[in-house]
Motif scaffolding. Structure first.
Motif, PDB file in Angstrom:
ATOM      1  N   UNK A 128       0.835  -1.207   0.000  1.00  0.00           N
ATOM      2  CA  UNK A 128       0.000   0.000   0.000  1.00  0.00           C
ATOM      3  C   UNK A 128       0.873   1.261   0.000  1.00  0.00           C
ATOM      4  N   UNK A 129       2.193   1.098   0.141  1.00  0.00           N
ATOM      5  CA  UNK A 129       3.101   2.243   0.135  1.00  0.00           C
ATOM      6  C   UNK A 129       3.337   2.765  -1.275  1.00  0.00           C
ATOM      7  N   UNK A 130       3.053   1.943  -2.281  1.00  0.00           N
ATOM      8  CA  UNK A 130       3.248   2.334  -3.674  1.00  0.00           C
ATOM      9  C   UNK A 130       1.966   2.050  -4.438  1.00  0.00           C
ATOM     10  N   UNK A 131       1.488   3.031  -5.165  1.00  0.00           N
ATOM     11  CA  UNK A 131       0.235   2.836  -5.884  1.00  0.00           C
ATOM     12  C   UNK A 131       0.471   2.039  -7.155  1.00  0.00           C
ATOM     13  N   UNK A 132      -0.328   0.999  -7.324  1.00  0.00           N
ATOM     14  CA  UNK A 132      -0.232   0.158  -8.503  1.00  0.00           C
ATOM     15  C   UNK A 132      -1.458  -0.718  -8.604  1.00  0.00           C
ATOM     16  N   UNK A 133      -1.535  -1.539  -9.644  1.00  0.00           N
ATOM     17  CA  UNK A 133      -2.678  -2.447  -9.791  1.00  0.00           C
ATOM     18  C   UNK A 133      -2.762  -3.397  -8.609  1.00  0.00           C
ATOM     19  N   UNK A 134      -3.971  -3.682  -8.174  1.00  0.00           N
ATOM     20  CA  UNK A 134      -4.185  -4.538  -7.007  1.00  0.00           C
ATOM     21  C   UNK A 134      -4.077  -5.999  -7.437  1.00  0.00           C
ATOM     22  N   UNK A 135      -2.850  -6.503  -7.480  1.00  0.00           N
ATOM     23  CA  UNK A 135      -2.597  -7.834  -8.004  1.00  0.00           C
ATOM     24  C   UNK A 135      -2.269  -8.826  -6.890  1.00  0.00           C
ATOM     25  N   UNK A 136      -1.085  -8.726  -6.302  1.00  0.00           N
ATOM     26  CA  UNK A 136      -0.628  -9.524  -5.158  1.00  0.00           C
ATOM     27  C   UNK A 136      -0.269 -10.967  -5.484  1.00  0.00           C
ATOM     28  N   UNK A 137      -0.269 -11.362  -6.737  1.00  0.00           N
ATOM     29  CA  UNK A 137       0.068 -12.744  -7.067  1.00  0.00           C
ATOM     30  C   UNK A 137       1.580 -12.925  -7.133  1.00  0.00           C
ATOM     31  N   UNK A 138       2.091 -13.920  -6.425  1.00  0.00           N
ATOM     32  CA  UNK A 138       3.512 -14.242  -6.546  1.00  0.00           C
ATOM     33  C   UNK A 138       3.810 -14.823  -7.925  1.00  0.00           C
ATOM     34  N   UNK A 139       2.837 -15.524  -8.482  1.00  0.00           N
ATOM     35  CA  UNK A 139       2.933 -15.991  -9.863  1.00  0.00           C
ATOM     36  C   UNK A 139       1.815 -15.326 -10.662  1.00  0.00           C
ATOM     37  N   UNK A 140       2.132 -14.251 -11.391  1.00  0.00           N
ATOM     38  CA  UNK A 140       1.093 -13.522 -12.122  1.00  0.00           C
ATOM     39  C   UNK A 140       0.406 -14.339 -13.214  1.00  0.00           C
ATOM     40  N   UNK A 141       0.939 -15.517 -13.526  1.00  0.00           N
ATOM     41  CA  UNK A 141       0.315 -16.373 -14.528  1.00  0.00           C
ATOM     42  C   UNK A 141      -0.893 -17.122 -13.969  1.00  0.00           C
ATOM     43  N   UNK A 142      -1.034 -17.090 -12.648  1.00  0.00           N
ATOM     44  CA  UNK A 142      -2.148 -17.781 -12.011  1.00  0.00           C
ATOM     45  C   UNK A 142      -3.243 -16.794 -11.638  1.00  0.00           C
ATOM     46  N   UNK A 143      -4.472 -17.231 -11.658  1.00  0.00           N
ATOM     47  CA  UNK A 143      -5.620 -16.386 -11.325  1.00  0.00           C
ATOM     48  C   UNK A 143      -6.231 -16.880 -10.024  1.00  0.00           C
ATOM     49  N   UNK A 144      -7.005 -16.059  -9.322  1.00  0.00           N
ATOM     50  CA  UNK A 144      -7.315 -14.668  -9.643  1.00  0.00           C
ATOM     51  C   UNK A 144      -6.350 -13.701  -8.968  1.00  0.00           C
ATOM     52  N   UNK A 145      -6.359 -12.449  -9.432  1.00  0.00           N
ATOM     53  CA  UNK A 145      -5.630 -11.391  -8.738  1.00  0.00           C
ATOM     54  C   UNK A 145      -6.457 -10.954  -7.526  1.00  0.00           C
ATOM     55  N   UNK A 146      -5.854 -10.152  -6.672  1.00  0.00           N
ATOM     56  CA  UNK A 146      -6.578  -9.640  -5.508  1.00  0.00           C
ATOM     57  C   UNK A 146      -7.786  -8.819  -5.950  1.00  0.00           C
ATOM     58  N   UNK A 147      -7.622  -7.999  -6.996  1.00  0.00           N
ATOM     59  CA  UNK A 147      -8.729  -7.176  -7.483  1.00  0.00           C
ATOM     60  C   UNK A 147      -9.874  -8.041  -7.997  1.00  0.00           C
TER      61      UNK A 147
END
Length: 328
Positions: A128-147
């Motif tokens: 939350x210290x840096x504004x960016x897409x709400x993703x949070x996935x350690x492996x972005x190839x897997x779903x779902x993202x936090x958003x």
């Protein structure tokens, strides 16, 4: 998990050593010619030090979920023929070890949680210290993202996740705010979620952002961190050779409690009903705890503030159960 970088001012990062780097590797490497697993490669801080302690026939397998980490691991593998890498969770430790043609290993290291490069990169959506897409996935190839999850989950499920994994007493208020907000517009950035949580939490803790627990909870849930940890611990203990060690560094109480109970129960040995006739060997555990829980020293904490919460625990396999029982 930590790496060779730590957050500084916006857009900056500077070098530091992984938390408990030297002591973790000292505990881990008991046989320079053995085979070892770094279950959380990150950017290779622990792996490089392990390789420096290994002899000519010693080998190391690095595992990580994160494609960025695996790219760094592949570069190390190209430099050092004693190093191999596996893209996946340490929950798949057994599969990764078998894939190397190994039956047992001399040590497994798990440096848990989110890494500094993941926190530093706003595009990953962990902080939350840096504004960016709400993703949070350690492996972005897997779903779902936090958003995606927050857009679809039931209010009670959101509340349960925040309470269970974040130990947040205002989880229901936060879940209600999430559902109310998403009816007007999606929650798609880290700052949007942080601001929503800040407004929903009526009492603030000193020196802690009100969104800290919520971000931790959602990240743990999205990445199945505790489920993976349970599976990884069991696989590691099963694959340890006699004299082999499992070294685990955790960064929050949920992880540490799980690790502590797991190691304690193995070190106690089988819990047999009273009155059952058994030999001393049958009562003895195949494992022992090595030392007490360790924490970072003042110098490490000054170097990396996240080290304040680091706890390291070590378990050693003393013997194989069947071999020991057969010798009585």
């Amino acid at each position: 998990m930590t790496s060779e970088r730590k957050p500084g001012a916006e857009g900056q990062a500077f070098s530091h050593r992984s938390v408990l780097l030297d002591s973790a590797v000292d505990y881990l490497v008991t046989d320079p010619e053995g085979v070892y697993v770094d279950g959380t490669f990150g950017r290779g801080g622990h792996s490089r030090l392990v390789l420096g302690k290994l002899g000519g026939s010693g080998c190391l397998l690095g595992i990580d979920k994160d494609p960025e980490a695996i790219r760094a691991a592949q570069e190390l593998a190209a430099e050092n023929k004693r190093f191999f890498c596996y893209h996946g969770s340490f929950a798949n430790l057994d599969e990764a070890i078998v894939g190397q043609g190994w039956e047992a290993v001399n040590g497994v290291l798990l440096d848990l949680g989110v890494s500094s490069p993941q926190l530093d990169d706003a595009a990953r959506g962990f902080s939350f210290m840096r504004n960016g897409p709400l993703d949070m996935r350690m492996n972005p190839l897997q779903a779902p993202s936090a958003a995606q999850w927050l857009a679809e989950a039931e209010e009670k499920d959101i509340a349960n996740v925040i309470f269970r994994y974040g130990e947040e007493r205002f989880s229901r208020r936060i879940a209600r705010s999430v559902v109310a907000q998403r009816q007007a517009s999606p929650i798609s950035t880290t700052h949007e979620l942080a601001e929503l949580v800040s407004k929903a939490v009526p009492k603030k803790e000193k020196h802690k952002h009100p969104a800290t627990r919520t971000f931790q909870a959602i990240r743990i849930f999205i990445n199945r961190e505790l489920e993976d940890l349970e599976a990884g611990l069991a696989a590691a203990a099963q694959r340890l050779a006699p004299g082999g060690r499992l070294v685990v560094i955790s960064f929050h109480s949920l992880e540490d409690r799980l690790v502590k109970r797991f190691m304690r129960d193995l070190a106690r040995g089988p819990r047999l009903p009273k009155g059952v006739p058994v030999t001393a060997a049958q009562e003895a555990s195949a494992f022992r705890l090595v030392g007490k829980a360790s924490k970072a020293n003042e110098e490490e904490i000054n170097d990396n503030v996240r080290a304040r919460s680091a706890v390291m625990r070590v378990l050693e396999r003393v013997h194989n159960e069947q071999n020991h029982q057969g010798s009585t």
